[in-house]
Design a protein around this motif. Structure first.
Motif, PDB file in Angstrom:
ATOM      1  N   ILE A 208       0.879  -1.169   0.000  1.00 13.82           N
ATOM      2  CA  ILE A 208       0.000   0.000   0.000  1.00 13.82           C
ATOM      3  C   ILE A 208       0.920   1.224   0.000  1.00 13.82           C
ATOM      4  N   VAL A 209       0.571   2.220  -0.781  1.00 14.07           N
ATOM      5  CA  VAL A 209       1.404   3.417  -0.879  1.00 14.07           C
ATOM      6  C   VAL A 209       0.603   4.640  -0.454  1.00 14.07           C
ATOM      7  N   GLY A 210       1.241   5.465   0.330  1.00 16.84           N
ATOM      8  CA  GLY A 210       0.599   6.690   0.786  1.00 16.84           C
ATOM      9  C   GLY A 210       1.438   7.913   0.468  1.00 16.84           C
ATOM     10  N   TRP A 211       0.759   9.045   0.384  1.00 17.29           N
ATOM     11  CA  TRP A 211       1.419  10.342   0.296  1.00 17.29           C
ATOM     12  C   TRP A 211       1.145  11.099   1.592  1.00 17.29           C
ATOM     13  N   PHE A 212       2.182  11.720   2.102  1.00 22.70           N
ATOM     14  CA  PHE A 212       2.093  12.561   3.292  1.00 22.70           C
ATOM     15  C   PHE A 212       2.724  13.908   2.959  1.00 22.70           C
ATOM     16  N   ARG A 213       2.470  14.882   3.793  1.00 26.50           N
ATOM     17  CA  ARG A 213       3.112  16.178   3.604  1.00 26.50           C
ATOM     18  C   ARG A 213       3.440  16.788   4.951  1.00 26.50           C
ATOM     19  N   GLN A 214       4.450  17.648   4.934  1.00 27.71           N
ATOM     20  CA  GLN A 214       4.859  18.310   6.151  1.00 27.71           C
ATOM     21  C   GLN A 214       5.205  19.760   5.850  1.00 27.71           C
ATOM     22  N   ALA A 215       4.428  20.650   6.430  1.00 32.76           N
ATOM     23  CA  ALA A 215       4.674  22.082   6.296  1.00 32.76           C
ATOM     24  C   ALA A 215       5.604  22.532   7.415  1.00 32.76           C
TER      25      ALA A 215
ATOM     26  N   GLU B  56       3.366  18.997  12.008  1.00 30.38           N
ATOM     27  CA  GLU B  56       3.606  17.565  11.947  1.00 30.38           C
ATOM     28  C   GLU B  56       3.310  17.040  10.545  1.00 30.38           C
ATOM     29  N   ARG B  57       3.922  15.924  10.234  1.00 37.01           N
ATOM     30  CA  ARG B  57       3.656  15.281   8.956  1.00 37.01           C
ATOM     31  C   ARG B  57       2.228  14.745   8.970  1.00 37.01           C
ATOM     32  N   GLU B  58       1.488  15.011   7.891  1.00 40.90           N
ATOM     33  CA  GLU B  58       0.092  14.613   7.851  1.00 40.90           C
ATOM     34  C   GLU B  58      -0.218  13.776   6.617  1.00 40.90           C
ATOM     35  N   PHE B  59      -1.231  12.940   6.786  1.00 43.86           N
ATOM     36  CA  PHE B  59      -1.680  12.073   5.708  1.00 43.86           C
ATOM     37  C   PHE B  59      -2.362  12.888   4.623  1.00 43.86           C
ATOM     38  N   VAL B  60      -2.099  12.507   3.370  1.00 45.93           N
ATOM     39  CA  VAL B  60      -2.744  13.166   2.232  1.00 45.93           C
ATOM     40  C   VAL B  60      -3.627  12.179   1.471  1.00 45.93           C
ATOM     41  N   ALA B  61      -3.047  11.050   1.071  1.00 48.82           N
ATOM     42  CA  ALA B  61      -3.792  10.088   0.268  1.00 48.82           C
ATOM     43  C   ALA B  61      -3.082   8.739   0.325  1.00 48.82           C
ATOM     44  N   ALA B  62      -3.812   7.688  -0.007  1.00 46.21           N
ATOM     45  CA  ALA B  62      -3.226   6.354  -0.069  1.00 46.21           C
ATOM     46  C   ALA B  62      -3.954   5.547  -1.137  1.00 46.21           C
ATOM     47  N   ILE B  63      -3.283   4.509  -1.612  1.00 47.03           N
ATOM     48  CA  ILE B  63      -3.852   3.665  -2.646  1.00 47.03           C
ATOM     49  C   ILE B  63      -3.561   2.209  -2.317  1.00 47.03           C
ATOM     50  N   SER B  64      -4.543   1.352  -2.584  1.00 47.89           N
ATOM     51  CA  SER B  64      -4.406  -0.054  -2.258  1.00 47.89           C
ATOM     52  C   SER B  64      -3.384  -0.731  -3.167  1.00 47.89           C
ATOM     53  N   LYS B  65      -3.055  -1.970  -2.833  1.00 45.51           N
ATOM     54  CA  LYS B  65      -1.996  -2.683  -3.540  1.00 45.51           C
ATOM     55  C   LYS B  65      -2.315  -2.866  -5.021  1.00 45.51           C
ATOM     56  N   ARG B  66      -3.562  -3.077  -5.326  1.00 46.21           N
ATOM     57  CA  ARG B  66      -3.930  -3.268  -6.728  1.00 46.21           C
ATOM     58  C   ARG B  66      -4.422  -1.978  -7.372  1.00 46.21           C
ATOM     59  N   GLY B  67      -4.450  -0.918  -6.592  1.00 47.63           N
ATOM     60  CA  GLY B  67      -4.868   0.370  -7.133  1.00 47.63           C
ATOM     61  C   GLY B  67      -6.355   0.545  -7.269  1.00 47.63           C
TER      62      GLY B  67
ATOM     63  N   PRO C 280      -2.388  27.946  -1.336  1.00 46.65           N
ATOM     64  CA  PRO C 280      -1.163  28.223  -0.565  1.00 46.65           C
ATOM     65  C   PRO C 280      -0.987  27.286   0.624  1.00 46.65           C
ATOM     66  N   GLU C 281      -2.080  26.865   1.219  1.00 44.95           N
ATOM     67  CA  GLU C 281      -1.983  25.968   2.380  1.00 44.95           C
ATOM     68  C   GLU C 281      -1.545  24.549   2.000  1.00 44.95           C
ATOM     69  N   ASP C 282      -1.434  24.263   0.705  1.00 46.29           N
ATOM     70  CA  ASP C 282      -0.894  22.972   0.263  1.00 46.29           C
ATOM     71  C   ASP C 282       0.629  22.984   0.239  1.00 46.29           C
ATOM     72  N   THR C 283       1.225  24.137   0.488  1.00 49.44           N
ATOM     73  CA  THR C 283       2.681  24.231   0.499  1.00 49.44           C
ATOM     74  C   THR C 283       3.267  23.344   1.581  1.00 49.44           C
ATOM     75  N   ALA C 284       4.189  22.468   1.184  1.00 50.24           N
ATOM     76  CA  ALA C 284       4.789  21.508   2.112  1.00 50.24           C
ATOM     77  C   ALA C 284       5.819  20.676   1.364  1.00 50.24           C
ATOM     78  N   VAL C 285       6.565  19.899   2.117  1.00 46.17           N
ATOM     79  CA  VAL C 285       7.366  18.834   1.525  1.00 46.17           C
ATOM     80  C   VAL C 285       6.466  17.604   1.475  1.00 46.17           C
ATOM     81  N   TYR C 286       6.381  17.004   0.299  1.00 43.57           N
ATOM     82  CA  TYR C 286       5.518  15.850   0.093  1.00 43.57           C
ATOM     83  C   TYR C 286       6.374  14.581   0.060  1.00 43.57           C
ATOM     84  N   TYR C 287       5.928  13.584   0.824  1.00 40.27           N
ATOM     85  CA  TYR C 287       6.641  12.317   0.926  1.00 40.27           C
ATOM     86  C   TYR C 287       5.738  11.175   0.471  1.00 40.27           C
TER      87      TYR C 287
END
Length: 123
Positions: free
Chosen positions: A33-40, A44-55, A87-94
């Motif tokens: 499973i893969v997720g995207w997080f971001r940290q401004a 704190e680093r926060e959850f953005v989105a995730a996708i299941s193993k098969r998508g 502007p509030e989406d500004t962050a480092v995305y992981y």
């Protein structure tokens, strides 16, 4: 072992779009499973989105629902399409990967992390 590398970040005006990529090497990416997080800054680093193993199944934070889309190809890349940026989406995305059965929103539930890519949205 999985190595993750993000790309696609940059500077964009409010209302614009960016597409982030997360390229994986190592073990078969489709077993994670893969997720995207971001940290401004200062937050704190926060959850953005995730996708299941098969998508097939996707999950989004309320703050990005309807604007961001997570997807994965049949190889080793996961994408985050970001539209109507604010502007509030500004962050480092992981991007992060977990071999767990179910997705999670906590950083501790993900075993592997990329180095991050900077997204800056100007007003």
């Amino acid at each position: 072992q999985v190595q993750l590398v993000e790309s696609g970040g940059g500077l964009v005006q409010a209302g614009g779009s960016l597409r982030l990529s997360c390229a994986a090497s190592g073990r078969t990416f489709s077993t994670y499973i893969v997720g995207w997080f971001r940290q401004a800054p200062g937050k704190e680093r926060e959850f953005v989105a995730a996708i299941s193993k098969r998508g097939v199944i996707t999950y989004y934070a309320d703050s990005v629902k309807g604007r961001f889309t997570i997807s994965r190809d049949n190889a080793n890349t996961v994408y985050l399409q970001m539209n109507s940026l604010r502007p509030e989406d500004t962050a480092v995305y992981y991007c992060a990967a977990t071999s767990r059965r179910d997705y999670g929103q906590d950083t501790g539930e993900y075993e592997y992390w990329g180095q991050g890519t900077q997204v800056t949205v100007s007003s």
